[in-house]
Motif scaffolding. Structure first.
Motif, PDB file in Angstrom:
ATOM      1  N   ASP A  84       0.980  -1.287  -0.090  1.00  0.00           N
ATOM      2  CA  ASP A  84      -0.022   0.192  -0.079  1.00  0.00           C
ATOM      3  C   ASP A  84       0.778   1.234  -0.042  1.00  0.00           C
ATOM      4  O   ASP A  84       0.338   2.358  -0.503  1.00  0.00           O
ATOM      5  N   ASP A  85       2.142   1.147   0.547  1.00  0.00           N
ATOM      6  CA  ASP A  85       3.128   2.414   0.640  1.00  0.00           C
ATOM      7  C   ASP A  85       3.631   2.803  -0.964  1.00  0.00           C
ATOM      8  O   ASP A  85       3.973   3.719  -0.996  1.00  0.00           O
ATOM      9  N   ILE A  86       3.502   1.771  -1.879  1.00  0.00           N
ATOM     10  CA  ILE A  86       4.109   1.862  -3.057  1.00  0.00           C
ATOM     11  C   ILE A  86       3.859   3.199  -3.656  1.00  0.00           C
ATOM     12  O   ILE A  86       5.081   3.876  -4.011  1.00  0.00           O
ATOM     13  N   PRO A  87       2.583   3.567  -3.906  1.00  0.00           N
ATOM     14  CA  PRO A  87       2.432   4.733  -4.696  1.00  0.00           C
ATOM     15  C   PRO A  87       3.160   6.145  -4.099  1.00  0.00           C
ATOM     16  O   PRO A  87       3.751   7.073  -4.630  1.00  0.00           O
TER      17      PRO A  87
ATOM     18  N   SER B 184       9.019  -6.148  -6.299  1.00  0.00           N
ATOM     19  CA  SER B 184       9.680  -7.504  -6.091  1.00  0.00           C
ATOM     20  C   SER B 184      10.492  -7.681  -4.942  1.00  0.00           C
ATOM     21  O   SER B 184      10.899  -8.649  -4.357  1.00  0.00           O
ATOM     22  N   SER B 185      10.948  -6.378  -4.299  1.00  0.00           N
ATOM     23  CA  SER B 185      11.511  -6.435  -3.153  1.00  0.00           C
ATOM     24  C   SER B 185      10.844  -6.852  -2.048  1.00  0.00           C
ATOM     25  O   SER B 185      11.020  -7.561  -0.972  1.00  0.00           O
ATOM     26  N   LEU B 186       9.457  -6.398  -2.247  1.00  0.00           N
ATOM     27  CA  LEU B 186       8.583  -6.939  -0.984  1.00  0.00           C
ATOM     28  C   LEU B 186       8.253  -8.234  -1.180  1.00  0.00           C
ATOM     29  O   LEU B 186       8.118  -8.938  -0.022  1.00  0.00           O
ATOM     30  N   ARG B 187       8.062  -8.653  -2.504  1.00  0.00           N
ATOM     31  CA  ARG B 187       7.761 -10.121  -2.572  1.00  0.00           C
ATOM     32  C   ARG B 187       8.903 -11.243  -1.942  1.00  0.00           C
ATOM     33  O   ARG B 187       8.923 -12.204  -1.652  1.00  0.00           O
ATOM     34  N   SER B 188       9.935 -10.512  -2.220  1.00  0.00           N
ATOM     35  CA  SER B 188      11.495 -11.297  -1.657  1.00  0.00           C
ATOM     36  C   SER B 188      11.463 -11.084  -0.189  1.00  0.00           C
ATOM     37  O   SER B 188      12.580 -11.443   0.186  1.00  0.00           O
ATOM     38  N   ALA B 189      10.663 -10.208   0.524  1.00  0.00           N
ATOM     39  CA  ALA B 189      10.776 -10.062   1.851  1.00  0.00           C
ATOM     40  C   ALA B 189      12.126  -9.612   2.315  1.00  0.00           C
ATOM     41  O   ALA B 189      12.700 -10.029   3.236  1.00  0.00           O
ATOM     42  N   TYR B 190      12.858  -8.590   1.486  1.00  0.00           N
ATOM     43  CA  TYR B 190      13.990  -7.856   1.754  1.00  0.00           C
ATOM     44  C   TYR B 190      13.603  -7.128   3.121  1.00  0.00           C
ATOM     45  O   TYR B 190      12.317  -6.762   3.177  1.00  0.00           O
TER      46      TYR B 190
ATOM     47  N   ARG C  17       2.631  10.826   6.464  1.00  0.00           N
ATOM     48  CA  ARG C  17       3.257  10.831   5.184  1.00  0.00           C
ATOM     49  C   ARG C  17       4.536  10.356   4.985  1.00  0.00           C
ATOM     50  O   ARG C  17       5.312  10.347   6.272  1.00  0.00           O
ATOM     51  N   ILE C  18       4.780   9.751   4.198  1.00  0.00           N
ATOM     52  CA  ILE C  18       6.197   9.005   4.221  1.00  0.00           C
ATOM     53  C   ILE C  18       7.431   9.816   3.864  1.00  0.00           C
ATOM     54  O   ILE C  18       7.053  10.724   2.681  1.00  0.00           O
TER      55      ILE C  18
END
Ligand SMILES: CC(C)(COP(=O)(O)OP(=O)(O)OC[C@H]1O[C@@H](n2cnc3c(N)ncnc32)[C@H](O)[C@@H]1OP(=O)(O)O)[C@@H](O)C(=O)NCCC(=O)NCCS
Length: 177
Positions: A31-34, A58-64, A76-77
């Protein structure tokens, strides 16, 4: 890691951004990506160098290892950091900070969080690659104690060709907790 006199006043908004607030960095989610993409595109001197949605997915999928730093009142990020773990080492893949807060110690605070993780995990070494043209990032890494240990020829895409990467290394034992 840095002398107290270099830190902003603990009561200033900059100090809050940098780490004096009670709000900890948190793990990044899809959810943070945008918001991260928008923040980073503005932060980079050349937006073509910013990470893509695919890079983050892909970083999130790889659990980095990921952290985002958020503003306490708005959520706000204001910063993001991604690192990949290996055997006895971590590889810092990306770090970016809201342009309005550059120089306020946000990257330093995110790196401190990464160093703390490395220490707990017993990881002694951090690696990264950086464009030689990215002088701001180079300054940050050198201030942190990273040392240049090599060059990867033509590592990055660049306008009209490729750009080398400087390979830098930090021994965690050299960093004061
Ligand atoms: C590189 C980047 C993450 C730095 O973030 P930042 O929050 O501004 O950095 P900090 O304020 O934490 O600075 C850390 C240290 O570097 C120094 N520094 C930061 N920017 C500097 C600059 N432009 N010139 C000289 N020194 C600088 C600070 O003085 C500080 O030193 P200290 O710890 O001794 O006080 C930020 O400029 C950015 O988002 N750039 C675009 C994305 C990018 O290029 N990422 C790197 C990919 S390899």
């Amino acid at each position: 890691m840095s002398a107290p006199s270099r830190s902003p006043s603990p009561f200033s908004p900059l100090a809050e951004a940098a780490g004096a607030s009670p709000f900890a960095d948190r793990v990044m989610t899809e959810d943070d990506i945008p918001a991260v993409l928008a923040m980073e595109r503005l932060a980079c001197l050349d937006s073509a160098h910013a990470w893509s949605e695919d890079n983050y997915r892909s970083s999130l999928r790889s659990a980095y290892w990921t952290r985002v730093r958020t503003q306490p009142d708005t959520g706000r990020i204001i910063g993001v950091c991604v690192a990949m773990d290996g055997v006895d080492e971590m590889h810092l893949l990306n770090i970016a900070v809201d342009k309005a807060l550059h120089g306020a110690g946000v990257a330093r605070a995110l790196l401190d969080t990464l160093y703390a993780f490395c220490r707990e995990a017993g990881v002694p070494l951090l690696w990264l690659e950086v464009r030689p043209s990215n002088e701001r990032a180079l300054m940050v890494y050198r201030r942190q104690g990273f040392v240049e240990v090599g060059v990867r020829k033509g590592y990055y895409p660049a306008p009209g060709g490729r750009e080398d990467a400087l390979v830098m290394r930090l021994e965690l034992k050299a960093v004061r907790p």
